[in-house]
Design a protein around this motif. Sequence first.
Motif, PDB file in Angstrom:
ATOM      1  N   ALA A 152      40.858 -21.861  13.756  1.00  0.00           N
ATOM      2  CA  ALA A 152      40.307 -23.217  13.589  1.00  0.00           C
ATOM      3  C   ALA A 152      40.806 -23.858  12.305  1.00  0.00           C
ATOM      4  CB  ALA A 152      38.781 -23.159  13.593  1.00  0.00           C
ATOM      5  N   LEU A 153      40.985 -23.057  11.244  1.00  0.00           N
ATOM      6  CA  LEU A 153      41.453 -23.615   9.976  1.00  0.00           C
ATOM      7  C   LEU A 153      42.837 -24.232  10.103  1.00  0.00           C
ATOM      8  CD1 LEU A 153      40.331 -20.831   7.458  1.00  0.00           C
ATOM      9  CD2 LEU A 153      39.144 -22.933   8.078  1.00  0.00           C
ATOM     10  N   SER A 154      43.613 -23.753  11.076  1.00  0.00           N
ATOM     11  CA  SER A 154      44.989 -24.227  11.223  1.00  0.00           C
ATOM     12  C   SER A 154      45.135 -25.346  12.246  1.00  0.00           C
ATOM     13  CB  SER A 154      45.903 -23.052  11.620  1.00  0.00           C
ATOM     14  OG  SER A 154      45.845 -22.022  10.645  1.00  0.00           O
ATOM     15  N   VAL A 155      44.342 -25.292  13.316  1.00  0.00           N
ATOM     16  CA  VAL A 155      44.620 -26.195  14.449  1.00  0.00           C
ATOM     17  C   VAL A 155      43.643 -27.357  14.566  1.00  0.00           C
ATOM     18  CG1 VAL A 155      45.659 -24.302  15.721  1.00  0.00           C
ATOM     19  CG2 VAL A 155      43.255 -24.836  16.097  1.00  0.00           C
ATOM     20  N   HIS A 156      42.526 -27.321  13.853  1.00  0.00           N
ATOM     21  CA  HIS A 156      41.514 -28.365  14.040  1.00  0.00           C
ATOM     22  C   HIS A 156      42.048 -29.784  13.817  1.00  0.00           C
ATOM     23  CE1 HIS A 156      37.406 -26.149  14.092  1.00  0.00           C
ATOM     24  NE2 HIS A 156      38.166 -25.894  15.120  1.00  0.00           N
ATOM     25  N   PRO A 157      42.765 -30.054  12.713  1.00  0.00           N
ATOM     26  CA  PRO A 157      43.255 -31.430  12.517  1.00  0.00           C
ATOM     27  C   PRO A 157      44.168 -31.902  13.642  1.00  0.00           C
ATOM     28  CG  PRO A 157      43.405 -30.189  10.474  1.00  0.00           C
ATOM     29  CD  PRO A 157      43.082 -29.213  11.549  1.00  0.00           C
ATOM     30  N   TYR A 158      44.867 -30.978  14.290  1.00  0.00           N
ATOM     31  CA  TYR A 158      45.773 -31.372  15.366  1.00  0.00           C
ATOM     32  C   TYR A 158      45.008 -31.824  16.609  1.00  0.00           C
ATOM     33  CZ  TYR A 158      49.251 -29.113  12.424  1.00  0.00           C
ATOM     34  OH  TYR A 158      50.053 -28.773  11.367  1.00  0.00           O
ATOM     35  N   PHE A 159      43.845 -31.222  16.861  1.00  0.00           N
ATOM     36  CA  PHE A 159      43.036 -31.673  17.991  1.00  0.00           C
ATOM     37  C   PHE A 159      42.529 -33.095  17.770  1.00  0.00           C
ATOM     38  CE2 PHE A 159      42.559 -27.060  18.864  1.00  0.00           C
ATOM     39  CZ  PHE A 159      42.925 -27.088  20.202  1.00  0.00           C
ATOM     40  N   ILE A 160      42.090 -33.398  16.545  1.00  0.00           N
ATOM     41  CA  ILE A 160      41.627 -34.756  16.243  1.00  0.00           C
ATOM     42  C   ILE A 160      42.785 -35.738  16.367  1.00  0.00           C
ATOM     43  CG2 ILE A 160      40.590 -36.226  14.484  1.00  0.00           C
ATOM     44  CD1 ILE A 160      38.673 -34.216  15.689  1.00  0.00           C
ATOM     45  N   ARG A 161      43.946 -35.349  15.880  1.00  0.00           N
ATOM     46  CA  ARG A 161      45.108 -36.228  15.999  1.00  0.00           C
ATOM     47  C   ARG A 161      45.508 -36.427  17.459  1.00  0.00           C
ATOM     48  NH1 ARG A 161      48.776 -38.390  12.721  1.00  0.00           N
ATOM     49  NH2 ARG A 161      50.870 -38.806  13.554  1.00  0.00           N
ATOM     50  N   CYS A 162      45.416 -35.367  18.251  1.00  0.00           N
ATOM     51  CA  CYS A 162      45.716 -35.473  19.670  1.00  0.00           C
ATOM     52  C   CYS A 162      44.761 -36.444  20.358  1.00  0.00           C
ATOM     53  CB  CYS A 162      45.644 -34.094  20.312  1.00  0.00           C
ATOM     54  SG  CYS A 162      45.995 -34.096  22.089  1.00  0.00           S
ATOM     55  N   HIS A 163      43.494 -36.412  19.960  1.00  0.00           N
ATOM     56  CA  HIS A 163      42.519 -37.355  20.518  1.00  0.00           C
ATOM     57  C   HIS A 163      42.949 -38.794  20.250  1.00  0.00           C
ATOM     58  CE1 HIS A 163      38.455 -38.919  21.502  1.00  0.00           C
ATOM     59  NE2 HIS A 163      38.730 -39.773  20.536  1.00  0.00           N
ATOM     60  N   PHE A 164      43.364 -39.074  19.041  1.00  0.00           N
ATOM     61  CA  PHE A 164      43.733 -40.444  18.700  1.00  0.00           C
ATOM     62  C   PHE A 164      45.109 -40.814  19.249  1.00  0.00           C
ATOM     63  CE2 PHE A 164      40.587 -39.694  15.226  1.00  0.00           C
ATOM     64  CZ  PHE A 164      39.681 -40.639  15.657  1.00  0.00           C
ATOM     65  N   LEU A 165      45.980 -39.837  19.478  1.00  0.00           N
ATOM     66  CA  LEU A 165      47.237 -40.151  20.147  1.00  0.00           C
ATOM     67  C   LEU A 165      46.985 -40.587  21.587  1.00  0.00           C
ATOM     68  CD1 LEU A 165      49.591 -37.320  18.811  1.00  0.00           C
ATOM     69  CD2 LEU A 165      49.675 -39.760  18.268  1.00  0.00           C
ATOM     70  N   ILE A 166      45.976 -39.996  22.225  1.00  0.00           N
ATOM     71  CA  ILE A 166      45.575 -40.460  23.556  1.00  0.00           C
ATOM     72  C   ILE A 166      45.080 -41.897  23.483  1.00  0.00           C
ATOM     73  CG2 ILE A 166      43.916 -40.106  25.422  1.00  0.00           C
ATOM     74  CD1 ILE A 166      44.052 -37.126  24.873  1.00  0.00           C
ATOM     75  N   VAL A 167      44.275 -42.181  22.447  1.00  0.00           N
ATOM     76  CA  VAL A 167      43.785 -43.553  22.261  1.00  0.00           C
ATOM     77  C   VAL A 167      44.952 -44.524  22.101  1.00  0.00           C
ATOM     78  CG1 VAL A 167      42.456 -45.059  20.729  1.00  0.00           C
ATOM     79  CG2 VAL A 167      41.607 -42.772  21.271  1.00  0.00           C
ATOM     80  N   LYS A 168      45.913 -44.153  21.255  1.00  0.00           N
ATOM     81  CA  LYS A 168      47.052 -45.039  21.022  1.00  0.00           C
ATOM     82  C   LYS A 168      47.874 -45.236  22.287  1.00  0.00           C
ATOM     83  CE  LYS A 168      51.059 -45.725  18.015  1.00  0.00           C
ATOM     84  NZ  LYS A 168      51.835 -45.218  16.861  1.00  0.00           N
ATOM     85  N   GLY A 169      48.078 -44.171  23.033  1.00  0.00           N
ATOM     86  CA  GLY A 169      48.861 -44.287  24.249  1.00  0.00           C
ATOM     87  C   GLY A 169      48.195 -45.117  25.322  1.00  0.00           C
ATOM     88  N   MET A 170      46.848 -45.168  25.303  1.00  0.00           N
ATOM     89  CA  MET A 170      46.141 -45.865  26.375  1.00  0.00           C
ATOM     90  C   MET A 170      45.866 -47.324  26.052  1.00  0.00           C
ATOM     91  SD  MET A 170      45.845 -43.681  28.801  1.00  0.00           S
ATOM     92  CE  MET A 170      44.761 -44.665  29.803  1.00  0.00           C
ATOM     93  N   ILE A 171      45.484 -47.654  24.827  1.00  0.00           N
ATOM     94  CA  ILE A 171      45.028 -49.025  24.547  1.00  0.00           C
ATOM     95  C   ILE A 171      45.925 -49.773  23.573  1.00  0.00           C
ATOM     96  CG2 ILE A 171      42.629 -48.454  25.045  1.00  0.00           C
ATOM     97  CD1 ILE A 171      42.067 -48.305  22.088  1.00  0.00           C
ATOM     98  N   SER A 172      47.094 -49.217  23.257  1.00  0.00           N
ATOM     99  CA  SER A 172      48.058 -50.006  22.493  1.00  0.00           C
ATOM    100  C   SER A 172      48.696 -51.052  23.405  1.00  0.00           C
ATOM    101  CB  SER A 172      49.149 -49.109  21.899  1.00  0.00           C
ATOM    102  OG  SER A 172      48.631 -48.305  20.868  1.00  0.00           O
ATOM    103  N   PRO A 173      49.126 -52.164  22.853  1.00  0.00           N
ATOM    104  CA  PRO A 173      49.788 -53.174  23.692  1.00  0.00           C
ATOM    105  C   PRO A 173      51.107 -52.647  24.230  1.00  0.00           C
ATOM    106  CG  PRO A 173      49.967 -53.757  21.367  1.00  0.00           C
ATOM    107  CD  PRO A 173      49.024 -52.599  21.450  1.00  0.00           C
ATOM    108  N   SER A 174      51.428 -53.043  25.453  1.00  0.00           N
ATOM    109  CA  SER A 174      52.711 -52.674  26.041  1.00  0.00           C
ATOM    110  C   SER A 174      53.837 -53.394  25.306  1.00  0.00           C
ATOM    111  CB  SER A 174      52.731 -53.024  27.524  1.00  0.00           C
ATOM    112  OG  SER A 174      52.586 -54.421  27.699  1.00  0.00           O
ATOM    113  N   ARG A 175      55.057 -52.994  25.599  1.00  0.00           N
ATOM    114  CA  ARG A 175      56.194 -53.627  24.934  1.00  0.00           C
ATOM    115  C   ARG A 175      56.259 -55.118  25.263  1.00  0.00           C
ATOM    116  NH1 ARG A 175      60.740 -52.563  22.293  1.00  0.00           N
ATOM    117  NH2 ARG A 175      62.604 -53.824  22.689  1.00  0.00           N
TER     118      ARG A 175
END
Length: 430
Positions: free
Chosen positions: A185-208
Amino acid sequence: MFNDPGLRQRVRGALLAAVRGLALCGLSIGASLALFILSVGSIALTAVGVGVFTTPLVTNLVRMHANQRRVFARDWAGITVPTPYRPLPHAPRKGVGGAVEQCSHLLRDPATWRDLIWLLVDATGGFVCALFPPALIAYGIQGYVLFLGVWRAVQHEYWYAFIPVEGFTTALLCACLGTALIMLALSVHPYFIRCHFLIVKGMISPSRGAQLEQRVERLYETRHDAVDSSAAELRRIERDLHDGAQARLVSMGMKLSTIESLIEKDPAQAKKLIGQARQNSADALTELRDLVRGIHPPVLAERGLGDAAKALALRMQVPVESDVELPGRFDEPVESAAYFAISEVLTNAAKHAQAERVWLDIHYSETAGGMLRIAITDNGRGGADRNKGSGMAGIERRLGQFDGILAVSSPPGGPTMVTMEIPCELIPRR
C-alpha cells in the motif's frame, strides 16, 4: 526505521490516499449513482413535459458534482480537467418557453451526455479505484488483528486471503501477509488515486472538436476585445495630445507672436514671455515623453521585460521585492502585454489593497513549448474579485490575445496572489 524521512513521507502519502479514497468512494457510489438515476428519470419524463422543468435542475447538480471532482483532480493529483460546457443563453426567456429553451440547450450539449456516461462509470470503475487504498490498508491491519488472538474466537472455517486460520502458526502467516499488504500500500496507493482521476479526465474532458470550438470562440472574443482596446487607446492618445501637449504648443505659439510685437516696444515684458514660452515647451516635452512611455516604455524596448518590471517596481509607492529570472527577450507584443498587466496589478495593490509589501516573481519555463509565469503577491486586506471592476477584466482580455490565463486568490483579510501565464517562445539571440 521510522526515523527515515522517506519512509515517513510514504506512510503519510498512503494514509492520505486512503482517506481521500474513502471520500471518493462516498462520492462515487453515493452522489454519482444517485445523480445518474435522477438524470435518467428526468430525461425520460421530458416526454410527458415534467422533465422540461426538472432536467435543468438535475443537470446543474451534475455539473456542480463534476466541477467538484475537477477541483479534487487538480488539488489531489495535479491533473487538470478542462470544463467543456457550452455557455447558456445570455437572456433566457421566462415561463414555460424559457424552460423549454434551457432544457433543449442542455440536451443538445454533448458535455451533458458525457457527464451522464461518466456518472455510471464513476459509480463502478471509479469506485473500485478509490476503494483499493482504504481496503488494502484495512485488510492488512486485519492480519495483525488475527495474529493478536482473534483467531481463537473464530469457531468456523475462516480464510484470510489464501491462508486458512486454524491456529497460532497460520495467524502468524496472516500477520506476515498483512505486513506485505501494508508495504504494498505504501507504494501503490497514490497510483490508484491518480488512476481514478485519469478516468475522470478521460470521461468528462472536452473532445478535440469541443476544444477547437472553445478556442475559436475565445479567439473571436479576444479579437473584438483587441479592436475595442486599440480604438480606446487611440482615443486616449488623441485626448491626451489635444488637452495636454497641443494646448501648450498653441499657448507657446501665441506667446511667441506677442513677443514678436513687444521685442522692440517692451523688452522686459518680452523677456518675461520668453521665459513662460520656455516653460511651456518643457512641460509639453514632459507630457509627450509620458505619453510615449504609456504607449511603449523606452526601458521595455531597450532592456526587455525583466529590467522594465524591476524599474516599474522601484517606482511604486509600496516596497516591492522582485525575483526575476528570464533567459532572454520575447516578442514585443508579449512583453508589452505582460508589462502593462504587471503595472495594473501593482497599482491595484498600492491603491486598493492597503498592502505594506508586494512580492513580484517572473520566471520562464521552456517546457510545453514555453511559458512565461508571473506571480504578484501582497499582504493587503484581500477580497479582490476578478469579476468586479474593469482592471482585472482588462488584464484578462489583454492576456487572452496570447492564450494567456489569469488566476486570482484573494480571501478576505489577505494575502492576495495574482498569477498570470502566457504561452510564448524566446526570441533567438542575434
